[in-house]
Write a protein that holds these residues in place. Structure first.
Motif, PDB file in Angstrom:
ATOM      1  N   ALA A  18     -13.419  22.280 -75.442  1.00 20.73           N
ATOM      2  CA  ALA A  18     -12.087  22.742 -75.836  1.00 20.73           C
ATOM      3  C   ALA A  18     -12.004  22.660 -77.361  1.00 20.73           C
ATOM      4  O   ALA A  18     -12.814  21.971 -77.989  1.00 20.73           O
ATOM      5  N   THR A  54      -9.072  18.735 -81.849  1.00 26.63           N
ATOM      6  CA  THR A  54      -7.667  18.333 -81.919  1.00 26.63           C
ATOM      7  C   THR A  54      -7.550  16.946 -82.536  1.00 26.63           C
ATOM      8  O   THR A  54      -8.511  16.186 -82.541  1.00 26.63           O
ATOM      9  N   PHE A  61      -6.449  14.296 -75.909  1.00 26.92           N
ATOM     10  CA  PHE A  61      -6.830  15.502 -75.175  1.00 26.92           C
ATOM     11  C   PHE A  61      -6.734  15.275 -73.681  1.00 26.92           C
ATOM     12  O   PHE A  61      -7.271  14.307 -73.141  1.00 26.92           O
ATOM     13  N   THR A  62      -6.068  16.191 -73.012  1.00 27.03           N
ATOM     14  CA  THR A  62      -6.036  16.257 -71.558  1.00 27.03           C
ATOM     15  C   THR A  62      -6.376  17.694 -71.192  1.00 27.03           C
ATOM     16  O   THR A  62      -5.729  18.621 -71.702  1.00 27.03           O
ATOM     17  N   PRO A  63      -7.386  17.914 -70.358  1.00 26.51           N
ATOM     18  CA  PRO A  63      -7.747  19.295 -70.008  1.00 26.51           C
ATOM     19  C   PRO A  63      -6.561  20.018 -69.359  1.00 26.51           C
ATOM     20  O   PRO A  63      -5.850  19.448 -68.547  1.00 26.51           O
ATOM     21  N   SER A  64      -6.381  21.272 -69.761  1.00 28.25           N
ATOM     22  CA  SER A  64      -5.255  22.046 -69.242  1.00 28.25           C
ATOM     23  C   SER A  64      -5.692  23.107 -68.229  1.00 28.25           C
ATOM     24  O   SER A  64      -4.852  23.752 -67.615  1.00 28.25           O
ATOM     25  N   SER A  65      -7.011  23.280 -68.070  1.00 21.80           N
ATOM     26  CA  SER A  65      -7.489  24.241 -67.080  1.00 21.80           C
ATOM     27  C   SER A  65      -8.894  23.861 -66.634  1.00 21.80           C
ATOM     28  O   SER A  65      -9.598  23.116 -67.318  1.00 21.80           O
ATOM     29  N   GLN A 120     -11.948  24.221 -68.969  1.00 20.41           N
ATOM     30  CA  GLN A 120     -12.277  23.239 -70.004  1.00 20.41           C
ATOM     31  C   GLN A 120     -13.255  22.175 -69.514  1.00 20.41           C
ATOM     32  O   GLN A 120     -13.630  21.294 -70.270  1.00 20.41           O
ATOM     33  N   TRP A 121     -13.701  22.281 -68.264  1.00 21.55           N
ATOM     34  CA  TRP A 121     -14.704  21.361 -67.733  1.00 21.55           C
ATOM     35  C   TRP A 121     -16.073  22.016 -67.892  1.00 21.55           C
ATOM     36  O   TRP A 121     -16.284  23.141 -67.478  1.00 21.55           O
TER      37      TRP A 121
END
Length: 93
Positions: free
Chosen positions: A65, A68, A72-76, A79-80
């Motif tokens: 991703a 930042t 960070f927290t994956p939003s989709s 993103q893995w």
């Protein structure tokens, strides 16, 4: 911050496998400034008396991703990122 996080698994006998692999998914965004995170995978063939590095992944390699400066927290699911390490015959014995 020099934080160290460890994940230690139980022992696995890989001797009967032809080309054993370690696979995992990770979602990661490196810091915009600074940040030199590393993922280092170690292995031991003598019950932990000695350890050897199997692979090292840098923050750039791990990134899935945009960089930042906030937590960070994956939003989709996109993103893995998949990662794989294949053991050589010596480590699988």
């Amino acid at each position: 911050l020099n934080d160290i996080t460890e994940l230690i698994s139980t022992s696995f006998d890989l001797s009967s496998m032809t080309a054993p692999k370690l696979t995992w998914k990770a979602a990661y965004a490196k810091k915009t400034a600074g940040g030199n995170d590393l993922l280092i995978v170690y292995s031991s063939i003598d019950c932990g008396a000695t350890w050897q590095i199997l692979t090292t992944k840098s923050a750039t390699t791990l990134s899935s991703a945009p960089a930042t400066d906030v937590a960070f927290t994956p939003s989709s699911i996109a993103q893995w990122k998949d990662h794989t390490f294949t053991f050589n015959a010596t480590l699988a014995a």
